[in-house]
Every structure is written in structure tokens, then in C-alpha cells.
Scaffold this motif. Structure first.
Motif, PDB file in Angstrom:
ATOM      1  N   LEU A   1       3.495   6.300   6.078  1.00  0.00           N
ATOM      2  CA  LEU A   1       2.933   4.992   5.730  1.00  0.00           C
ATOM      3  C   LEU A   1       1.419   5.013   5.608  1.00  0.00           C
ATOM      4  CD1 LEU A   1       5.220   2.750   7.954  1.00  0.00           C
ATOM      5  CD2 LEU A   1       5.444   3.294   5.550  1.00  0.00           C
ATOM      6  N   VAL A   2       0.789   6.089   6.034  1.00  0.00           N
ATOM      7  CA  VAL A   2      -0.663   6.232   5.843  1.00  0.00           C
ATOM      8  C   VAL A   2      -0.898   7.644   5.325  1.00  0.00           C
ATOM      9  CG1 VAL A   2      -1.262   4.643   7.705  1.00  0.00           C
ATOM     10  CG2 VAL A   2      -1.057   7.068   8.199  1.00  0.00           C
ATOM     11  N   ALA A   3      -2.081   7.850   4.758  1.00  0.00           N
ATOM     12  CA  ALA A   3      -2.430   9.213   4.366  1.00  0.00           C
ATOM     13  C   ALA A   3      -2.929   9.924   5.614  1.00  0.00           C
ATOM     14  CB  ALA A   3      -3.515   9.176   3.310  1.00  0.00           C
TER      15      ALA A   3
ATOM     16  N   ALA B   1       0.831  -1.213   0.000  1.00  0.00           N
ATOM     17  CA  ALA B   1       0.000   0.000   0.000  1.00  0.00           C
ATOM     18  C   ALA B   1       0.865   1.262   0.000  1.00  0.00           C
ATOM     19  CB  ALA B   1      -0.935  -0.011   1.210  1.00  0.00           C
ATOM     20  N   ALA B   2       1.866   1.304   0.866  1.00  0.00           N
ATOM     21  CA  ALA B   2       2.687   2.516   0.962  1.00  0.00           C
ATOM     22  C   ALA B   2       3.495   2.714  -0.325  1.00  0.00           C
ATOM     23  CB  ALA B   2       3.616   2.422   2.165  1.00  0.00           C
TER      24      ALA B   2
ATOM     25  N   ALA C   1       3.373  -2.746  12.423  1.00  0.00           N
ATOM     26  CA  ALA C   1       3.371  -1.916  13.635  1.00  0.00           C
ATOM     27  C   ALA C   1       3.779  -0.487  13.300  1.00  0.00           C
ATOM     28  CB  ALA C   1       4.322  -2.516  14.673  1.00  0.00           C
ATOM     29  N   MET C   2       4.715  -0.339  12.352  1.00  0.00           N
ATOM     30  CA  MET C   2       5.103   1.032  11.968  1.00  0.00           C
ATOM     31  C   MET C   2       3.941   1.757  11.303  1.00  0.00           C
ATOM     32  SD  MET C   2       9.008   0.552  10.726  1.00  0.00           S
ATOM     33  CE  MET C   2       9.122   2.051   9.810  1.00  0.00           C
ATOM     34  N   THR C   3       3.171   1.016  10.506  1.00  0.00           N
ATOM     35  CA  THR C   3       2.010   1.630   9.847  1.00  0.00           C
ATOM     36  C   THR C   3       1.003   2.110  10.891  1.00  0.00           C
ATOM     37  OG1 THR C   3       2.343   0.172   7.966  1.00  0.00           O
ATOM     38  CG2 THR C   3       0.222   1.256   8.101  1.00  0.00           C
TER      39      THR C   3
ATOM     40  N   VAL D   1      -7.402   6.288   1.465  1.00  0.00           N
ATOM     41  CA  VAL D   1      -6.384   6.184   2.500  1.00  0.00           C
ATOM     42  C   VAL D   1      -5.767   4.795   2.391  1.00  0.00           C
ATOM     43  CG1 VAL D   1      -5.982   6.083   4.987  1.00  0.00           C
ATOM     44  CG2 VAL D   1      -7.604   7.727   4.037  1.00  0.00           C
ATOM     45  N   ALA D   2      -4.443   4.734   2.205  1.00  0.00           N
ATOM     46  CA  ALA D   2      -3.791   3.437   2.220  1.00  0.00           C
ATOM     47  C   ALA D   2      -4.025   2.867   3.614  1.00  0.00           C
ATOM     48  CB  ALA D   2      -2.306   3.600   1.939  1.00  0.00           C
TER      49      ALA D   2
END
Ligand SMILES: NC(=O)c1ccc[n+]([C@@H]2O[C@H](COP(=O)([O-])OP(=O)(O)OC[C@H]3O[C@@H](n4cnc5c(N)ncnc54)[C@H](OP(=O)(O)O)[C@@H]3O)[C@@H](O)[C@H]2O)c1
Length: 455
Positions: A306-308, A191-192, A274-276, A210-211
Motif C-alpha cells: 500500500l506504500v512504496a 493512491a494504491a 490503518a492498513m496503509t 511515494v503514494a
């Protein structure tokens, strides 16, 4: 790689050596092998049907991706695009896949794997290449032009999402009469990457707005989104009632409680999932705060990648102004806020803002005064992401409201998360977490809860 002018394509001595029948699940192709005198690589054409002299021939110009094409890596959409192109050509009855040997957008396999490691530390696919001293995209298409000329293909319908590829091919004299999109499936692993292709490389992909931060295990996406949103709501209520920002402390530790290697060297503990989730949490806080020790050790960017979502305002605790002038956080799009106790003589970089804060008894930033100053700047929530001394100060001074701790399933034997001295039965008790939730995130376990002290 040496660049090739359009009019010199013909002089490359690109030679078709041989073609052979290749039956595939998608249909029967002929694979043609080419040699050339420029890069001495074996470029290939996978051809179906009669294309010689053809107009509007369906063509995919595919650059080699061993990880995606051969091993089916989910980090990218290359393998999926290759097979989608083979199916589209089979459905059309004729067409060509040009398979160019320029691995990793031209940077080579070794560098691509190094870039993957940087991506696991939070860099996106473009920045990872730049950090390694490469360009975001080093591919060239002279071999594509040469092979199409050899096959006497007159004009093409190009299977691509990449407008830059169309521009390059046209510059080389290829008549691209239509773009045929190749959609990819979006999932947690890519996704990212796909979002970066759209945002930074102009790719024409229809992605979800949104990813999504996707969790493995029992938690559904909507439950996670709700959980993250509830932190934002609670922060709003808390800051409205108390006039101070809501504080979330967040860090990743190993099974033995280490947050960094023994040397203090950076260590990637959390996995991608977890980072996302951590980035999703960042996006619902107004500010993100670290100590100058973390900036010196890790040089973090403190952005949401990693996310919008919006980047929180970065704040660095730096009583004595030790921040390195080339720290990445100084290039943050919002401009960094530097909280110092010493007299301020201008900002350390354009775009940085100095916050003059009272000193505590140790001559460091007084955290209560800092929270007041941040509230005065409209900050309602702060995500404190380290390091050891800063996390300890927030816990010892009872200033943390919420905690999100990621536990990675490994032993490190490094720097411990907190520098709180042993209690020995004296001194104020330390808090516990209430309303605890255990959130499985890939191989990691995230522990969320309200920070509560015994009465
Ligand atoms: N695993 C993770 O999640 C994670 C996250 C972040 C960091 N880390 C690791 O943590 C390590 C850095 O930790 P660290 O303890 O060296 O540095 P730190 O906690 O990031 O920063 C400490 C510095 O902040 C300044 N400071 C100002 N006011 C303070 C206050 N009230 N309380 C505490 N500090 C204050 C002090 O420097 P001045 O006196 O000069 O102002 C202090 O030396 C790195 O190895 C990094 O990799 C791990």
C-alpha cells in the motif's frame, strides 16, 4: 468474452439505432445508441460537434464503471477521467466518448465488488482479479472500432494513460495519431490503485514518488512520516547497543479484543488507512514475523503493497515444519525464512531458507535464540504481526520493545489477541505502554507506545 479479429469487426452487425441531444454541465452532446450481435450490449457514443470524416478527432474510449461514473466512488479515477474527457472535448469543440459496457475492466460488476473486498484485505487491483479467476484486464475494443467506423472518424487523438489501449486499437485498424494524457488527482482512497496501474499495467501517470500514507483527523502527513521514520531510527540505535533486533508487535483487534473470528477464519479488521500505516511501518523494519498458525489460517503474503518501500524479510515460526507447501509467503520476492527446531532436510520451497533454532521448554522456537540468529543475518528490527500465540510469547518473555495496536470500532466475539493465563495476583506482571500516542486512522484508532514493565 469472445475475441474478435480485426477483419471481422465489420461483420458484427453493429447498428446505430438512435441519437438524442444530451445537455450536460460540460456542454451539449449527442448520445448515440448501438446494438450488436456479438455481446448484445448497448454500447454508446457521446458525440460533440461534427466528427464525420474528421482527422485527429479527440476520442476517449471509456469502459463502463458504475461505481465511479455514476456513484462517484473514490476507489478509482474513472468518473474523474470521464468528466475530464468531456471537458477536453468541449474545449476542443468536437470529439467522441465511446462508452463501452464492459464493467470492471471486463469482469462485470459483481466480480468487481468481490475484487474490492479482496483489495480491502490487501490485494492490489491486479492480484484481486487473478485470485477471482479473471485476467487483470479482460476488456476488448471491437465495439470502439465499429462505432468509429460508423461515425466515419478517420484518425484519433486518444485521451488515455494506458499504452495497452492504444496498442489494441491500432491492432483493430484505428489510426491513433496522438496520446492525450488524462491526469487524475491522487488521494488516500485511490493512491494504491493508481500506483498499481503505473507499476503493473504500464499506465503513464505522474504520481508522487511515494503514494503517501494519509491519516484522517489531526495528524498531518509529515507528522506520520516522521513518526514512522523515528521507529526505524530507534531500532537502529537499539540493535547497535544490544546486538539484538528491535521488536515491534503489531496487530488489529476489535473492541472486545478479538483478532480473528471465533472459527479462526480470517477477518479483516483494519480499514484501508490503518492498513496503509501498517504497511508504512512494515517498510521501516528489516523483517516481518508470524507464526505458522497465522500462515495456515490467513495465508498472508507479508509484503508492502500500500506504500512504496522495501519489503521486509518474512520469517515464519514453524518448529515442526507444518507450513503448507502452497503458502503464499513461499512466493515472497525475498524468499521466506523458516525458523524450525527439528532437523532440517532441505527447504520446503525454492527460495525458502531454513533457520535452525534452539527449542524452548515447550519444544517451540526459542525466541531469544531466534533473535540472535536473526541478528547474525543482519536483521536489526522485526515487526511481529501475529498470531495469538506468537504475540503472547513475545509479551510474556519480555521481548517486545514497541507496540502498534489498531482498534477497529466493532464487536466480534472471536479469538482473543493474547493467550496469557489470568495472573490471579501471582506470576510476573504484564507490561504497559509508555509514551502512548493515539493515531486516528479512518474509522480505526491506532495506539502506539513503548512496551514497558514495572521495575
Ligand atoms: N488481527 C490480527 O492482527 C492478526 C494478525 C495475525 C494473526 N491473526 C489471527 O491469529 C490466528 C493465528 O494465531 P495462532 O495463535 O493460531 O497462531 P500463531 O501465533 O500465528 O502461530 C502459533 C504457532 O507458531 C509456532 N511457534 C513456534 N515457536 C513459537 C513460540 N515461541 N511461541 C509461539 N508460537 C510458536 C507454534 O507452532 P509449532 O509448534 O508447530 O511451531 C504455534 O502453534 C489466526 O486466526 C489469525 O487470523 C490476527
Amino acid at each position: 468474452m469472445q475475441s474478435v479479429e480485426p477483419d471481422s469487426v465489420a461483420s458484427l452487425e453493429l447498428q446505430r439505432t438512435t441519437c438524442a441531444r444530451i445537455p450536460t454541465p460540460e456542454g451539449s452532446f449527442r448520445l448515440c445508441h448501438y446494438t450488436n450481435t456479438l455481446d448484445n450490449k448497448e454500447h454508446l457514443a457521446l458525440v460533440m460537434g461534427d466528427v464525420v470524416g474528421g482527422e485527429a478527432i479527440l476520442v476517449r474510449v471509456h469502459s463502463e464503471c458504475m461505481t465511479g461514473d455514476v456513484f462517484g466512488s473514490l476507489r478509482c479515477d474513472c468518473g474523474e477521467q470521464l468528466h475530464a474527457a468531456m471537458r477536453a472535448i468541449a474545449a476542443a469543440g468536437r470529439g467522441v466518448i465511446l462508452y463501452l459496457r464492459q464493467e470492471g475492466r471486463g469482469i462485470g460488476l459483481g466480480a468487481k465488488l468481490r475484487a474490492y473486498n479482496l483489495q480491502d484485505e490487501g490485494y492490489d487491483t491486479v492480484d484481486a482479479n487473478l485470485v477471482l479467476g479473471h485476467q487483470a484486464d479482460e476488456r476488448e475494443y471491437w465495439a470502439a472500432a465499429g462505432i468509429l467506423a460508423d461515425l466515419n472518424v478517420q484518425s484519433i487523438r486518444l485521451l488515455t494513460n494506458n499504452p495497452a489501449k492504444i496498442e489494441h486499437l491500432r491492432e483493430l485498424g484505428i489510426r491513433v495519431v496522438e496520446r492525450v494524457p488524462v491526469e487524475s488527482s491522487v488521494h488516500a482512497e485511490n493512491a494504491a490503485y493508481l500506483e498499481t496501474k503505473v507499476r503493473r499495467m504500464r499506465h503513464l501517470l505522474q504520481l508522487p514518488a511515494v503514494a503517501p500514507p494519509t491519516l484522517d483527523g489531526a495528524y498531518l502527513l509529515s507528522e506520520l512520516a516522521q513518526k514512522v521514520e523515528s521507529v526505524r531510527d530507534r531500532a537502529r540505535v537499539y540493535s547497535a547497543e544490544r546486538g539484538l533486533p528491535f521488536v515491534t508487535i503489531s496487530y488489529a483487534q476489535s473492541l472486545d479484543g478479538s483478532i480473528a473470528a471465533a472459527t479462526g477464519k480470517p477477518l479483516t479488521l483494519s480499514g484501508r488507512t490503518a492498513m496503509t500505516v501498517t504497511h508504512a511501518l512494515r517498510a521501516v523494519h528489516d523483517a516481518i514475523l508470524v507464526g505458522v498458525g497465522t500462515v495456515i489460517a490467513d495465508d498472508p503474503r507479508l509484503t508492502v503493497r500500500l506504500v512504496a518501500g522495501p519489503d521486509p524479510q518474512p520469517v515464519v515460526l514453524d518448529s515442526q515444519l507444518r507450513l503448507p507447501p502452497n503458502a503464499q509467503v513461499l512466493n515472497h520476492p525475498r524468499g521466506a525464512w523458516i525458523a524450525a527446531t527439528v532437523p532440517l532436510h532441505g527447504a520446503p520451497a525454492p527460495g525458502a531458507t531454513m533457520l535452525k533454532v534452539a527449542a524452548d521448554r515447550a519444544q517451540r522456537v526459542d525466541l531469544v535464540d531466534l533473535l540472535r540468529v536473526l541478528a547474525g543475518h543482519g536483521i536489526r528490527s522485526v515487526m511481529v504481526e501475529g498470531g495469538r500465540q506468537v504475540l503472547s510469547s513475545f509479551i510474556e518473555q519480555r521481548l517486545a520493545n514497541f507496540a502498534v495496536v489498531t482498534i477497529a470500532p466493532r464487536f466480534v466475539g472471536g479469538l482473543q489477541a493474547m493467550s496469557i493465563p489470568p495472573r490471579n495476583g501471582s506470576g510476573p506482571a504484564l507490561p504497559h505502554l509508555a509514551n502512548v500516542e493515539y493515531v486516528p486512522a479512518g474509522a480505526d484508532l491506532m495506539v502506539w507506545g513503548d512496551v514497558e514493565w514495572a521495575a
